[in-house]
Design a protein around this motif. Structure first.
Motif, PDB file in Angstrom:
ATOM      1  N   THR A  63       0.802  -1.233   0.000  1.00 16.85           N
ATOM      2  CA  THR A  63       0.000   0.000   0.000  1.00 16.85           C
ATOM      3  C   THR A  63       0.832   1.279   0.000  1.00 16.85           C
ATOM      4  O   THR A  63       0.290   2.359  -0.193  1.00 16.85           O
ATOM      5  N   ILE A  66       5.073  -0.090  -3.145  1.00 19.37           N
ATOM      6  CA  ILE A  66       4.764  -0.403  -4.548  1.00 19.37           C
ATOM      7  C   ILE A  66       4.070   0.772  -5.244  1.00 19.37           C
ATOM      8  O   ILE A  66       4.454   1.135  -6.366  1.00 19.37           O
ATOM      9  N   PRO A  67       3.069   1.426  -4.614  1.00 19.94           N
ATOM     10  CA  PRO A  67       2.466   2.604  -5.267  1.00 19.94           C
ATOM     11  C   PRO A  67       3.460   3.737  -5.529  1.00 19.94           C
ATOM     12  O   PRO A  67       3.444   4.354  -6.595  1.00 19.94           O
ATOM     13  N   PHE A  70       5.746   2.776  -8.363  1.00 19.32           N
ATOM     14  CA  PHE A  70       4.995   2.904  -9.614  1.00 19.32           C
ATOM     15  C   PHE A  70       4.908   4.374 -10.039  1.00 19.32           C
ATOM     16  O   PHE A  70       5.128   4.717 -11.207  1.00 19.32           O
ATOM     17  N   PRO A 273       3.605  -2.008 -14.592  1.00 14.56           N
ATOM     18  CA  PRO A 273       2.997  -2.660 -13.416  1.00 14.56           C
ATOM     19  C   PRO A 273       3.764  -3.877 -12.919  1.00 14.56           C
ATOM     20  O   PRO A 273       3.983  -4.027 -11.705  1.00 14.56           O
ATOM     21  N   SER A 276       6.896  -2.900 -11.108  1.00 17.36           N
ATOM     22  CA  SER A 276       6.593  -2.146  -9.891  1.00 17.36           C
ATOM     23  C   SER A 276       6.235  -3.069  -8.735  1.00 17.36           C
ATOM     24  O   SER A 276       6.398  -2.703  -7.571  1.00 17.36           O
ATOM     25  N   ILE A 455      -2.928   0.379  -6.554  1.00 18.61           N
ATOM     26  CA  ILE A 455      -1.997   1.499  -6.664  1.00 18.61           C
ATOM     27  C   ILE A 455      -2.763   2.813  -6.773  1.00 18.61           C
ATOM     28  O   ILE A 455      -2.414   3.808  -6.122  1.00 18.61           O
ATOM     29  N   GLU A 456      -3.832   2.843  -7.568  1.00 13.82           N
ATOM     30  CA  GLU A 456      -4.624   4.068  -7.717  1.00 13.82           C
ATOM     31  C   GLU A 456      -5.273   4.462  -6.394  1.00 13.82           C
ATOM     32  O   GLU A 456      -5.235   5.643  -6.007  1.00 13.82           O
ATOM     33  N   SER A 458      -4.292   3.677  -3.342  1.00 15.95           N
ATOM     34  CA  SER A 458      -3.260   4.074  -2.385  1.00 15.95           C
ATOM     35  C   SER A 458      -2.740   5.481  -2.671  1.00 15.95           C
ATOM     36  O   SER A 458      -2.597   6.298  -1.753  1.00 15.95           O
TER      37      SER A 458
END
Length: 533
Positions: A63, A66-67, A70, A273, A276, A455-456, A458
């Motif tokens: 959370t 990785i976000p 990315f 993705p 990431s 990802i979006e 977070s």
């Protein structure tokens, strides 16, 4: 320096690129997996409830790390430019915030190279027989001794203000470390990507060899059990989550602008993705592997000397340069195991350090669109990196004195924690805003990439609150750490913490005043024309 005559489009055409997605992956993986994976992560797992700590740790990997990974790589990949120039193009008033991560990297790289110098000194001494630090262990009849590291390598004085002499052996090791880094990155990512094939994979191979040997020792299973022994009560302790979040941010190397620069060296349609998710997870795996290695040997020492594991030094320099060398020196074929261990440390350090140096040099090249001109001479890629390494070498002189170890701790305390969190806070609020994130999303989709829902969610909702909480706690922790220093040293420390942002705010005010003056001049001109008419 003179301004560049090169256009942005022309610069982007000739700008260096990774030869493949795999060289990007190995370079990013090597940059992220540094010393913290060996001497910080295992201790945090042990300290915060063993296996229980892995629950908040991996939640935050997914959370937060990785976000942010990315976001940073995606920005560089879409725009084809590093963070500093990206903000300059998008919103010139805020361009100073694009330098924040690089300034922090410059702080870290100075003392990171010092740790590499320690590793190089130990690696050199590991070829001697008998092992030099074994003598004090035998004399004191203890499982380990701090004498060799603090008296022979560091040669610590009484305080951070008590400067007496230069440690020339350490300074030579510091310069040799920089020379190694320079030859790794002298052509930019074209050479560092190839070097990473060896330097990013070798630590894993060597750690596996050390783990196999460690598991063969008596008591190793007790050490590993001690590492992962669950304590679910600690799951409800906020400090466990804070430690997990700090480790995730530092271990994954987000918030430093380097990943954005690395992303800009990729093709716009390269897969985002998958990498990431893969790179942060592999970095976490390195920490797990290091934890198994460290605690298998610690369990053996605990069994052999009938001493509690909690009484052993389990983190930081004491783990890497006191306890672990002592354990290896008392094993059969001690030279072999010491050489392997310090090779691991050196390779982990090289990968991260050439990321710092390449990031600083690449940002300078981006600012001047590849035409860095000094005294009328245009510098080549090699010369820019040589200049950065030379400046670090000059700064390194103060680290290679008897107050160098104090400076390492001082800069680590004041140059990273709060500064990091403030930088990440700006990143998530500016680029995580709905309008800008939607724009990034469209750019990525135009080139065949997509944004996973986690990802979006977070980046647009969750990360904002997480980073605010972390910032508040970081400020409190830094204030507590400040109590160990005198008043004037504390002032210098907090200045270091806020210096990147003081410069950024100064640039913002200057640009705003310039815009206001331009508007005023335009209004006067229009008024004059109306009067004349």
């Amino acid at each position: 320096m003179q301004p560049s005559s090169q256009s942005l489009e022309g610069y982007q055409e000739i700008r260096m690129k990774f030869s493949s997605s795999w060289t990007f992956m190995l370079t990013s993986l090597g940059f992220a997996a540094g010393f913290g994976s060996v001497w910080r992560f295992p201790y945090l797992v042990f300290k915060n409830g063993g296996g229980t700590f892995l629950i908040p740790y991996f939640i935050l990997v997914f959370t937060l790390a990785i976000p942010l990974f990315f976001l940073e790589v995606g920005l560089g990949q879409c725009k084809g430019i590093g963070m500093a120039h990206l903000l300059d193009l998008e919103k010139p008033k805020l361009r100073g915030f694009g330098y924040v991560g690089i300034v922090i990297c410059a702080y870290i790289s100075t003392y990171y190279n010092l740790i590499m110098a320690y590793s190089l000194r130990y690696l050199w001494e590991s070829f001697k027989y008998p092992i030099p630090w074994l003598e004090s262990i035998v004399e004191q009849n203890k499982p380990f001794s701090r004498d060799y590291f603090y008296d022979s390598i560091v040669q610590m004085s009484t305080s951070i203000t008590d400067l007496n002499h230069i440690i020339w052996g350490l300074f030579i090791a510091y310069i040799v470390s920089l020379i190694i880094v320079y030859f790794c990155i002298k052509e930019g990512v074209e050479t560092s990507g190839k070097v990473a094939i060896v330097t990013a994979t070798s630590p894993y191979i060597l750690l596996v060899i050390l783990l196999i040997r460690g598991l063969m020792l008596e008591g190793s299973s007790e050490g590993i059990y001690y590492l992962f022994k669950p304590d679910f009560v600690k799951l409800f302790n906020p400090s466990v989550w804070v430690d997990a979040a700090n480790q995730v941010i530092f271990q994954m190397s987000v918030g430093q602008a380097i990943l954005c620069l690395y992303g800009s060296y990729r093709k716009k349609d390269d897969n985002l993705p998958n990498f990431s998710f893969a790179i942060p997870l592999l970095t976490a795996l390195c920490g797990m592997l290091a934890g198994l290695v460290v605690f298998s040997y610690i369990g053996h020492v605990s069994f052999k000397y009938n001493i509690s594991i909690s009484q052993l030094p389990l983190s930081g320099p004491d783990l890497a340069f006191v306890l672990y060398p002592a354990i290896l020196a008392q094993m059969p074929m001690p030279n072999l195991w010491c050489i392997l261990f310090f090779l691991v440390l050196l390779l982990l350090g090289i990968d991260t350090q050439f990321g710092f140096v390449d990031g600083i040099a690449g940002t300078i090249e981006d600012i001047y669109l590849g035409e860095v001109i000094i005294f009328g001479n245009k510098l080549t890629v090699q010369q820019v990196r040589l200049c950065v390494c030379s400046i670090l070498g000059v700064i390194g002189l103060i680290y290679c004195t008897d107050i160098g170890f104090y400076l390492l701790s001082f800069v680590d305390t004041f140059g990273t924690n709060v500064s990091f969190m403030l930088g990440v806070l700006f990143e998530v609020f500016y680029f995580g805003s709905k309008e800008r994130f939607e724009k990034l999303k469209m750019d990525l989709e135009k080139h065949g990439n997509y944004v996973p829902w986690l990802i979006e969610f977070s980046l647009t909702k969750l990360c904002h609150y997480t980073v605010i909480v972390l910032l508040i706690i970081s400020i409190i922790q830094q204030m507590k750490s400040s109590l160990d220093y005198s008043f004037y040293v504390i002032l210098i420390g907090w200045f270091i913490s806020f210096s990147p942002f003081i410069a950024a705010i100064k640039i913002y005010i200057e640009n705003r005043n310039r815009i206001d003056m331009s508007k005023t001049d335009l209004d006067i001109e229009l008024l004059t024309k109306q009067v004349q008419q």
